[in-house]
Design a protein around this motif. Structure first.
Motif, PDB file in Angstrom:
ATOM      1  N   ASN A   1      29.838  46.922  39.126  1.00 58.03           N
ATOM      2  CA  ASN A   1      31.104  46.647  39.807  1.00 58.03           C
ATOM      3  C   ASN A   1      31.357  45.158  39.980  1.00 58.03           C
ATOM      4  OD1 ASN A   1      31.740  49.370  40.067  1.00 58.03           O
ATOM      5  ND2 ASN A   1      30.660  49.574  42.011  1.00 58.03           N
ATOM      6  N   ASP A   2      30.296  44.387  40.252  1.00 54.54           N
ATOM      7  CA  ASP A   2      30.465  42.936  40.427  1.00 54.54           C
ATOM      8  C   ASP A   2      31.007  42.297  39.156  1.00 54.54           C
ATOM      9  OD1 ASP A   2      29.515  43.136  42.982  1.00 54.54           O
ATOM     10  OD2 ASP A   2      27.447  42.627  42.442  1.00 54.54           O
ATOM     11  N   LEU A   3      30.443  42.684  38.019  1.00 49.32           N
ATOM     12  CA  LEU A   3      30.881  42.116  36.749  1.00 49.32           C
ATOM     13  C   LEU A   3      32.310  42.533  36.423  1.00 49.32           C
ATOM     14  CD1 LEU A   3      30.127  40.425  34.303  1.00 49.32           C
ATOM     15  CD2 LEU A   3      29.062  42.426  33.282  1.00 49.32           C
ATOM     16  N   ARG A   4      32.657  43.774  36.694  1.00 53.12           N
ATOM     17  CA  ARG A   4      34.017  44.227  36.421  1.00 53.12           C
ATOM     18  C   ARG A   4      35.040  43.536  37.324  1.00 53.12           C
ATOM     19  NH1 ARG A   4      31.202  49.072  35.662  1.00 53.12           N
ATOM     20  NH2 ARG A   4      31.617  49.780  37.789  1.00 53.12           N
ATOM     21  N   GLU A   5      34.662  43.267  38.566  1.00 49.50           N
ATOM     22  CA  GLU A   5      35.577  42.554  39.459  1.00 49.50           C
ATOM     23  C   GLU A   5      35.819  41.132  38.968  1.00 49.50           C
ATOM     24  OE1 GLU A   5      37.394  43.488  42.066  1.00 49.50           O
ATOM     25  OE2 GLU A   5      36.741  45.541  41.646  1.00 49.50           O
ATOM     26  N   GLU A   6      34.762  40.475  38.487  1.00 48.89           N
ATOM     27  CA  GLU A   6      34.931  39.115  37.948  1.00 48.89           C
ATOM     28  C   GLU A   6      35.797  39.130  36.693  1.00 48.89           C
ATOM     29  OE1 GLU A   6      34.089  36.342  39.349  1.00 48.89           O
ATOM     30  OE2 GLU A   6      33.133  37.351  41.040  1.00 48.89           O
ATOM     31  N   LEU A   7      35.663  40.187  35.895  1.00 48.44           N
ATOM     32  CA  LEU A   7      36.484  40.296  34.691  1.00 48.44           C
ATOM     33  C   LEU A   7      37.959  40.497  35.050  1.00 48.44           C
ATOM     34  CD1 LEU A   7      36.469  40.369  31.600  1.00 48.44           C
ATOM     35  CD2 LEU A   7      36.215  42.832  31.739  1.00 48.44           C
TER      36      LEU A   7
ATOM     37  N   ASN B   1      45.969  25.787  35.552  1.00 52.44           N
ATOM     38  CA  ASN B   1      45.739  27.170  35.127  1.00 52.44           C
ATOM     39  C   ASN B   1      44.723  27.253  33.997  1.00 52.44           C
ATOM     40  OD1 ASN B   1      47.504  28.150  37.007  1.00 52.44           O
ATOM     41  ND2 ASN B   1      49.225  28.385  35.589  1.00 52.44           N
ATOM     42  N   ILE B   2      44.798  26.291  33.064  1.00 56.47           N
ATOM     43  CA  ILE B   2      43.830  26.273  31.955  1.00 56.47           C
ATOM     44  C   ILE B   2      42.419  26.060  32.486  1.00 56.47           C
ATOM     45  CG2 ILE B   2      43.103  24.996  29.908  1.00 56.47           C
ATOM     46  CD1 ILE B   2      46.035  24.437  29.332  1.00 56.47           C
ATOM     47  N   THR B   3      42.267  25.108  33.411  1.00 52.46           N
ATOM     48  CA  THR B   3      40.946  24.807  33.980  1.00 52.46           C
ATOM     49  C   THR B   3      40.392  26.001  34.747  1.00 52.46           C
ATOM     50  OG1 THR B   3      41.525  22.464  34.162  1.00 52.46           O
ATOM     51  CG2 THR B   3      39.658  23.250  35.470  1.00 52.46           C
ATOM     52  N   ASN B   4      41.244  26.628  35.575  1.00 50.63           N
ATOM     53  CA  ASN B   4      40.790  27.783  36.361  1.00 50.63           C
ATOM     54  C   ASN B   4      40.351  28.929  35.456  1.00 50.63           C
ATOM     55  OD1 ASN B   4      41.341  26.447  38.747  1.00 50.63           O
ATOM     56  ND2 ASN B   4      43.387  27.337  38.976  1.00 50.63           N
ATOM     57  N   PHE B   5      41.098  29.148  34.373  1.00 53.36           N
ATOM     58  CA  PHE B   5      40.730  30.230  33.453  1.00 53.36           C
ATOM     59  C   PHE B   5      39.408  29.933  32.754  1.00 53.36           C
ATOM     60  CE2 PHE B   5      40.792  31.621  28.980  1.00 53.36           C
ATOM     61  CZ  PHE B   5      40.625  32.983  29.200  1.00 53.36           C
ATOM     62  N   LYS B   6      39.216  28.710  32.280  1.00 53.83           N
ATOM     63  CA  LYS B   6      37.976  28.353  31.591  1.00 53.83           C
ATOM     64  C   LYS B   6      36.775  28.493  32.511  1.00 53.83           C
ATOM     65  CE  LYS B   6      39.876  25.235  28.072  1.00 53.83           C
ATOM     66  NZ  LYS B   6      39.896  23.830  27.567  1.00 53.83           N
ATOM     67  N   ILE B   7      36.923  28.078  33.764  1.00 58.77           N
ATOM     68  CA  ILE B   7      35.815  28.190  34.724  1.00 58.77           C
ATOM     69  C   ILE B   7      35.447  29.656  34.938  1.00 58.77           C
ATOM     70  CG2 ILE B   7      35.172  27.846  37.137  1.00 58.77           C
ATOM     71  CD1 ILE B   7      36.828  25.279  37.105  1.00 58.77           C
ATOM     72  N   GLN B   8      36.465  30.505  35.128  1.00 59.87           N
ATOM     73  CA  GLN B   8      36.201  31.923  35.361  1.00 59.87           C
ATOM     74  C   GLN B   8      35.629  32.592  34.116  1.00 59.87           C
ATOM     75  OE1 GLN B   8      36.230  33.452  38.136  1.00 59.87           O
ATOM     76  NE2 GLN B   8      35.883  35.545  37.417  1.00 59.87           N
ATOM     77  N   LYS B   9      36.122  32.221  32.944  1.00 57.63           N
ATOM     78  CA  LYS B   9      35.610  32.796  31.700  1.00 57.63           C
ATOM     79  C   LYS B   9      34.138  32.458  31.516  1.00 57.63           C
ATOM     80  CE  LYS B   9      36.505  32.832  26.715  1.00 57.63           C
ATOM     81  NZ  LYS B   9      37.373  32.312  25.633  1.00 57.63           N
ATOM     82  N   ASN B  10      33.762  31.200  31.759  1.00 59.36           N
ATOM     83  CA  ASN B  10      32.353  30.798  31.657  1.00 59.36           C
ATOM     84  C   ASN B  10      31.506  31.516  32.696  1.00 59.36           C
ATOM     85  OD1 ASN B  10      32.983  29.056  29.558  1.00 59.36           O
ATOM     86  ND2 ASN B  10      33.239  27.288  30.892  1.00 59.36           N
ATOM     87  N   LYS B  11      32.089  31.741  33.871  1.00 55.33           N
ATOM     88  CA  LYS B  11      31.367  32.447  34.926  1.00 55.33           C
ATOM     89  C   LYS B  11      31.057  33.877  34.516  1.00 55.33           C
ATOM     90  CE  LYS B  11      31.759  33.754  39.817  1.00 55.33           C
ATOM     91  NZ  LYS B  11      32.624  33.684  41.024  1.00 55.33           N
ATOM     92  N   VAL B  12      32.050  34.568  33.913  1.00 55.20           N
ATOM     93  CA  VAL B  12      31.848  35.948  33.464  1.00 55.20           C
ATOM     94  C   VAL B  12      30.799  36.014  32.367  1.00 55.20           C
ATOM     95  CG1 VAL B  12      32.959  37.886  32.282  1.00 55.20           C
ATOM     96  CG2 VAL B  12      34.144  36.736  34.141  1.00 55.20           C
ATOM     97  N   THR B  13      30.866  35.081  31.408  1.00 59.87           N
ATOM     98  CA  THR B  13      29.888  35.070  30.312  1.00 59.87           C
ATOM     99  C   THR B  13      28.480  34.857  30.833  1.00 59.87           C
ATOM    100  OG1 THR B  13      31.568  34.193  28.796  1.00 59.87           O
ATOM    101  CG2 THR B  13      29.263  33.948  28.152  1.00 59.87           C
ATOM    102  N   ALA B  14      28.323  33.882  31.740  1.00 63.41           N
ATOM    103  CA  ALA B  14      26.994  33.601  32.300  1.00 63.41           C
ATOM    104  C   ALA B  14      26.490  34.783  33.128  1.00 63.41           C
ATOM    105  CB  ALA B  14      27.056  32.339  33.155  1.00 63.41           C
ATOM    106  N   LEU B  15      27.384  35.402  33.902  1.00 56.72           N
ATOM    107  CA  LEU B  15      26.983  36.539  34.733  1.00 56.72           C
ATOM    108  C   LEU B  15      26.553  37.723  33.878  1.00 56.72           C
ATOM    109  CD1 LEU B  15      26.782  37.718  37.590  1.00 56.72           C
ATOM    110  CD2 LEU B  15      29.175  38.419  37.398  1.00 56.72           C
ATOM    111  N   MET B  16      27.266  37.974  32.783  1.00 52.71           N
ATOM    112  CA  MET B  16      26.908  39.073  31.899  1.00 52.71           C
ATOM    113  C   MET B  16      25.526  38.843  31.278  1.00 52.71           C
ATOM    114  SD  MET B  16      29.130  40.848  28.850  1.00 52.71           S
ATOM    115  CE  MET B  16      29.455  39.298  28.020  1.00 52.71           C
TER     116      MET B  16
END
Length: 438
Positions: free
Chosen positions: A353-359, A377-392
Motif C-alpha cells: 500500500n505504501d508503494l501504491r500511495e507514492e505512485l 512542477n517538473i522538479t516536483n515530478f522528478k523528485i517523486q519519480k526518483n522516490k518511487v523508483t528507490a522505494l521499489m
C-alpha cells in the motif's frame, strides 16, 4: 453490420487524455469482464521499464486482455529464456518478435483464457519494421491482432517500403474474412495526412482495407527544456480495427515512464459475443488470520479414535484424515476470491500500500506537469519519480532478504525464490542457439 464509416462514439469529440485516476473513475466501477480491452504502449526498453509498467498497471482498476509493447530493445543477443523468466506477467502468455535493429522488437501479452497463437507467416522483422500477428481462437469468428513497430528512419522511401509491406500483410489470405485489430508505433504522424504524401498514403491504405482509426490526439508531445513551449506534437501510435458493429471506447493514457502516451481500446460486449468468460477467479487463503487456540480446540474435539485408530479399512482411514483436515482449513482459513487489482501484483509481493500511495502521488504530479510545464512542477515530478523508483528497489531487496532468511532450510522454497529473483535480474547469460519463437 452497420455501414462503414459509422456515426457513433468514434471521433475526435469523444477522444481525450486519461490519467490513472480519470481512467479508474470512468471504467473502474462497472463490470467490463465481457469487453475486449487492449493497451498499446511504446515502452522504450523492456529491461529498464518493465517493473515501472507493471507497477503502473496495478493502479488501474481494469485488467487489459491484450498488452502490446513496442520499441522493446529486443535484438538477437537476448535469450528467449531470459525474456520468459524476467518479463513474465501472471495470467498472461507472452508473444514476441526480435528486431534487426538494436532498439526494435515487439512483445504482446495476451490473457491465457483467450488461447492466442502466432501467425507465423505474418511475424518477423525486415529492414523497415517489426511485425507480430496473433490469432485469438474461438468458435464464432476469427480475431486477429497485429502489432507493428516501424523503424524510425527519416527518408520517404523507407516509409513507402513500410506501407507496401503493411499492405501485403493486410491482403494476406490468413486475414480474409476475419476481424482485425492493428496496434503499434508506426512513426508516421496522422496529423500530417492533410499535406504529407506518405502520411496520406498510409491512412488511405488502412481505410482502403476496411480499417477505421481509433486514435485522434497526439501520442508523443515534447517540450523545450525549462519552457512551456511545445517542441513537437505527433500522432504516431495508432489503433485501427474493422469492428464496426461494436461500440468502442478509446483514449490516451498519461504514462510517465516513456516519451509516448499509451493508447487503450475497449470493445464493448465483444468477449460475450465470442462466448468467452473473461473473469478468471483467483482464490487465496489468509493464514495470518488463524486463531491457533480455537484451531487446537476444534482439532481436539474431532473423534480421531473412531475415525482413524479403530478404522480397519486403510483407505477409509486416510479419507477421514483428509476430510477432517480440509474441514478445519475451510473453517479457519477459508478460500476467498481476491480482487482484480490484487491479482495484478501477485507476482510482485513487495508492491504494498505504501508503494501504491507514492505512485498515486507521482501520477498526480505528472498530470500537473503536463497541464503546466513549469520548473516547479517538473522538479516536483522528478523528485517523486526518483522516490518511487528507490522505494521499489528497497522493498524488492528487503522482500528477498527476508524470504531467503525465512526459508534457508527449505530447498524447494529457496529455488522458488531464486527463480522469482531471476525474473528481476538483468544479468546476461552465455548465448546458446535457440529458436526465435517459442
Amino acid at each position: 453490420m452497420n455501414d462503414y464509416p459509422r456515426n457513433t462514439n468514434i471521433g475526435l469529440e469523444n477522444f481525450k487524455y486519461f490519467s490513472a485516476a480519470d481512467f479508474n473513475k470512468s471504467f473502474g466501477e462497472n463490470d467490463h469482464s465481457s469487453d475486449l480491452k487492449i493497451y498499446n504502449q511504446n515502452i522504450r526498453g523492456i529491461s529498464c521499464n518493465f517493473n515501472n509498467l507493471v507497477l503502473y498497471l496495478t493502479t488501474l482498476k481494469q485488467k487489459f486482455d491484450i498488452i502490446c509493447l513496442t520499441e522493446c530493445h529486443l535484438d538477437n543477443d537476448i535469450l528467449n529464456t531470459d525474456l520468459h523468466n524476467q518479463f513474465h506477467i501472471e495470467g498472461y502468455t507472452m508473444f514476441y518478435v526480435k528486431s534487426k535493429i538494436r532498439f526494435g522488437g515487439i512483445i504482446m501479452y495476451v490473457k491465457n483464457i483467450l488461447n492466442a497463437v502466432y501467425i507465423q507467416e505474418l511475424t518477423g522483422s525486415n529492414d523497415y519494421c517489426d511485425f507480430l500477428y496473433l490469432q485469438i481462437n474461438n468458435k464464432n469468428e476469427k480475431l486477429t491482432v497485429g502489432g507493428y513497430y516501424r523503424h524510425c528512419k527519416a527518408s520517404n522511401s523507407d516509409k513507402i517500403c513500410f506501407i507496401d509491406s503493411l499492405e501485403q500483410h493486410l491482403m494476406h489470405k490468413k486475414l480474409r474474412k476475419c476481424k482485425i485489430v492493428i496496434v503499434g508505433d508506426m512513426n508516421i504522424c496522422l496529423l500530417q495526412s492533410m499535406y504529407n504524401h506518405e502520411s496520406l498514403l498510409y491512412l488511405n491504405t488502412m481505410l482502403g482495407n476496411g480499417l477505421e482509426c481509433h486514435v485522434f490526439l497526439p501520442t508523443r508531445v515534447q517540450m523545450y527544456n525549462d519552457s512551456m513551449q511545445i517542441k513537437s506534437s505527433t500522432l504516431i501510435d495508432h489503433i485501427f480495427s474493422n469492428l464496426y458493429e461494436y461500440d468502442c471506447v478509446t483514449g490516451n493514457l498519461l504514462y510517465d515512464h516513456s516519451d509516448h502516451y499509451g493508447n487503450f481500446f475497449i470493445v464493448k460486449k465483444y468477449l460475450q459475443a465470442l462466448q468467452i468468460h473473461n473473469k478468471t477467479k483467483i482464490y487465496r487463503r489468509n493464514y495470518k488470520s488463524i486463531d491457533i487456540t480455537v484451531l487446537e480446540n476444534d482439532f481436539e474435539e474431532i473423534d480421531w479414535i473412531s475415525k482413524v485408530q479403530n478404522e480397519c479399512n486403510i483407505d477409509k482411514c486416510f479419507e477421514n484424515i483428509i476430510s477432517e483436515t480440509e474441514n478445519l482449513f475451510n473453517k479457519h482459513v477459508p478460500l476467498k476470491e481476491i480482487s482484480n487489482r490484487k491479482a495484478k501484483y501477485l507476482g510482485k509481493p513487495w508492491i504494498d500500500n505504501d508503494l501504491r500511495e507514492e505512485l498515486k502521488k507521482q501520477n498526480l504530479l505528472f498530470r500537473q506537469k503536463k497541464s503546466l510545464n513549469s520548473e516547479e512542477n517538473i522538479t516536483n515530478f522528478k523528485i517523486q519519480k526518483n522516490k518511487v523508483t528507490a522505494l521499489m528497489r528497497r522493498k524488492s531487496a528487503a522482500y528477498f532478504r527476508e524470504y531467503f532468511k525465512k526459508h534457508k532450510h527449505d530447498t524447494r522454497k529457496m529455488w522458488d525464490g531464486i527463480n522469482m529473483a531471476l525474473r528481476q535480474s538483468r544479468r546476461k547469460k552465455e548465448k546458446v542457439p535457440t529458436a526465435t519463437l517459442r
